[in-house]
Write a protein that holds these residues in place. Structure first.
Motif, short mmCIF file in Angstrom:
data_model
loop_
_atom_site.label_atom_id
_atom_site.label_comp_id
_atom_site.label_asym_id
_atom_site.label_seq_id
_atom_site.Cartn_x
_atom_site.Cartn_y
_atom_site.Cartn_z
N ILE A 96 -4.86 5.44 14.95
CA ILE A 96 -3.95 4.42 14.41
C ILE A 96 -2.57 4.76 14.94
O ILE A 96 -2.11 5.89 14.80
CB ILE A 96 -3.97 4.41 12.87
CG1 ILE A 96 -5.37 4.06 12.37
CG2 ILE A 96 -2.94 3.43 12.33
CD1 ILE A 96 -5.54 4.17 10.87
N GLY A 146 2.43 3.31 5.68
CA GLY A 146 1.78 3.90 4.51
C GLY A 146 0.53 3.17 4.08
O GLY A 146 0.48 1.94 4.08
N GLY A 147 -0.49 3.92 3.73
CA GLY A 147 -1.72 3.36 3.19
C GLY A 147 -2.62 2.66 4.18
O GLY A 147 -3.54 1.95 3.79
N LYS A 148 -2.40 2.83 5.47
CA LYS A 148 -3.22 2.15 6.48
C LYS A 148 -4.48 2.96 6.76
O LYS A 148 -4.43 4.17 6.95
CB LYS A 148 -2.44 1.95 7.78
CG LYS A 148 -1.15 1.17 7.58
CD LYS A 148 -1.40 -0.17 6.95
CE LYS A 148 -0.11 -0.89 6.67
NZ LYS A 148 -0.26 -1.96 5.74
N THR A 149 -5.62 2.28 6.78
CA THR A 149 -6.90 2.95 7.02
C THR A 149 -7.64 2.42 8.23
O THR A 149 -8.66 2.96 8.61
CB THR A 149 -7.81 2.81 5.78
OG1 THR A 149 -8.05 1.43 5.54
CG2 THR A 149 -7.18 3.45 4.56
N GLN A 169 -8.75 -4.16 11.29
CA GLN A 169 -8.20 -4.79 10.10
C GLN A 169 -8.29 -6.31 10.21
O GLN A 169 -8.61 -6.99 9.24
CB GLN A 169 -6.74 -4.36 9.87
CG GLN A 169 -6.13 -4.92 8.60
CD GLN A 169 -6.80 -4.42 7.33
OE1 GLN A 169 -7.24 -3.27 7.27
NE2 GLN A 169 -6.88 -5.25 6.33
N SER A 219 0.84 -1.19 0.00
CA SER A 219 0.00 0.00 0.00
C SER A 219 0.88 1.24 0.00
O SER A 219 1.90 1.30 0.68
CB SER A 219 -0.89 0.02 1.24
OG SER A 219 -1.73 -1.10 1.24
N CYS A 225 -8.86 5.30 12.61
CA CYS A 225 -9.47 4.14 11.96
C CYS A 225 -10.78 4.53 11.28
O CYS A 225 -11.61 5.23 11.86
CB CYS A 225 -9.71 3.05 13.00
SG CYS A 225 -10.51 1.58 12.34
N THR A 240 -5.07 9.02 10.16
CA THR A 240 -4.66 9.15 11.56
C THR A 240 -5.60 8.39 12.48
O THR A 240 -5.22 8.00 13.57
CB THR A 240 -4.62 10.63 11.99
OG1 THR A 240 -5.90 11.20 11.78
CG2 THR A 240 -3.55 11.38 11.22
N ARG A 291 2.29 2.13 12.93
CA ARG A 291 1.47 1.52 11.87
C ARG A 291 1.26 2.51 10.74
O ARG A 291 1.33 2.15 9.56
CB ARG A 291 0.14 1.05 12.44
CG ARG A 291 -0.76 0.39 11.41
CD ARG A 291 -1.88 -0.39 12.08
NE ARG A 291 -2.87 -0.85 11.14
CZ ARG A 291 -2.72 -1.87 10.30
NH1 ARG A 291 -1.59 -2.55 10.30
NH2 ARG A 291 -3.67 -2.23 9.47
N ARG A 292 1.01 3.77 11.08
CA ARG A 292 0.81 4.79 10.04
C ARG A 292 2.06 4.96 9.19
O ARG A 292 1.96 5.27 8.00
CB ARG A 292 0.45 6.13 10.68
CG ARG A 292 -0.94 6.19 11.24
CD ARG A 292 -1.38 7.60 11.56
NE ARG A 292 -0.40 8.40 12.25
CZ ARG A 292 -0.48 8.78 13.51
NH1 ARG A 292 -1.51 8.43 14.24
NH2 ARG A 292 0.46 9.52 14.04
N SER A 314 -1.25 7.32 5.35
CA SER A 314 -2.19 6.59 6.19
C SER A 314 -3.14 7.56 6.85
O SER A 314 -2.83 8.75 7.02
CB SER A 314 -1.44 5.82 7.28
OG SER A 314 -0.64 4.81 6.73
#
Length: 70
Positions: A44, A52-55, A61, A29, A37, A35, A48-49, A33
């Motif tokens: 988040i 990159g690309g974490k939602t 998740q 991803s 969830c 900030t 984890r952020r 990201s």
């Protein structure tokens, strides 16, 4: 003569190396990201952020991925 255990261990190591290389080669991803969830609105974690690309947070998740497998 080569010990069968040595051959088995070498095969296992090659398979492990190939599996790791395949995971690293997968598309990751990209982009920033979120900030918080998108599901529960919890923050988040910065570590984890940074990936990159974490939602989603980890619990959301995990729930999301389990739902896809069913």
């Amino acid at each position: 003569m080569v010990c069968p255990f040595d051959r088995a261990q070498a095969l296992e190591q090659r398979q492990r190396d190939q599996a790791i290389a395949a995971q690293l080669a997968r598309a990751r991803s990209t982009g920033p990201s979120l900030t918080h969830c998108e599901d529960c609105d919890c923050e988040i974690p910065p570590a984890r952020r940074a990936l990159g690309g974490k939602t989603r947070c980890v619990p959301c998740q995990t729930t999301f991925e389990r739902g896809l497998r069913r």
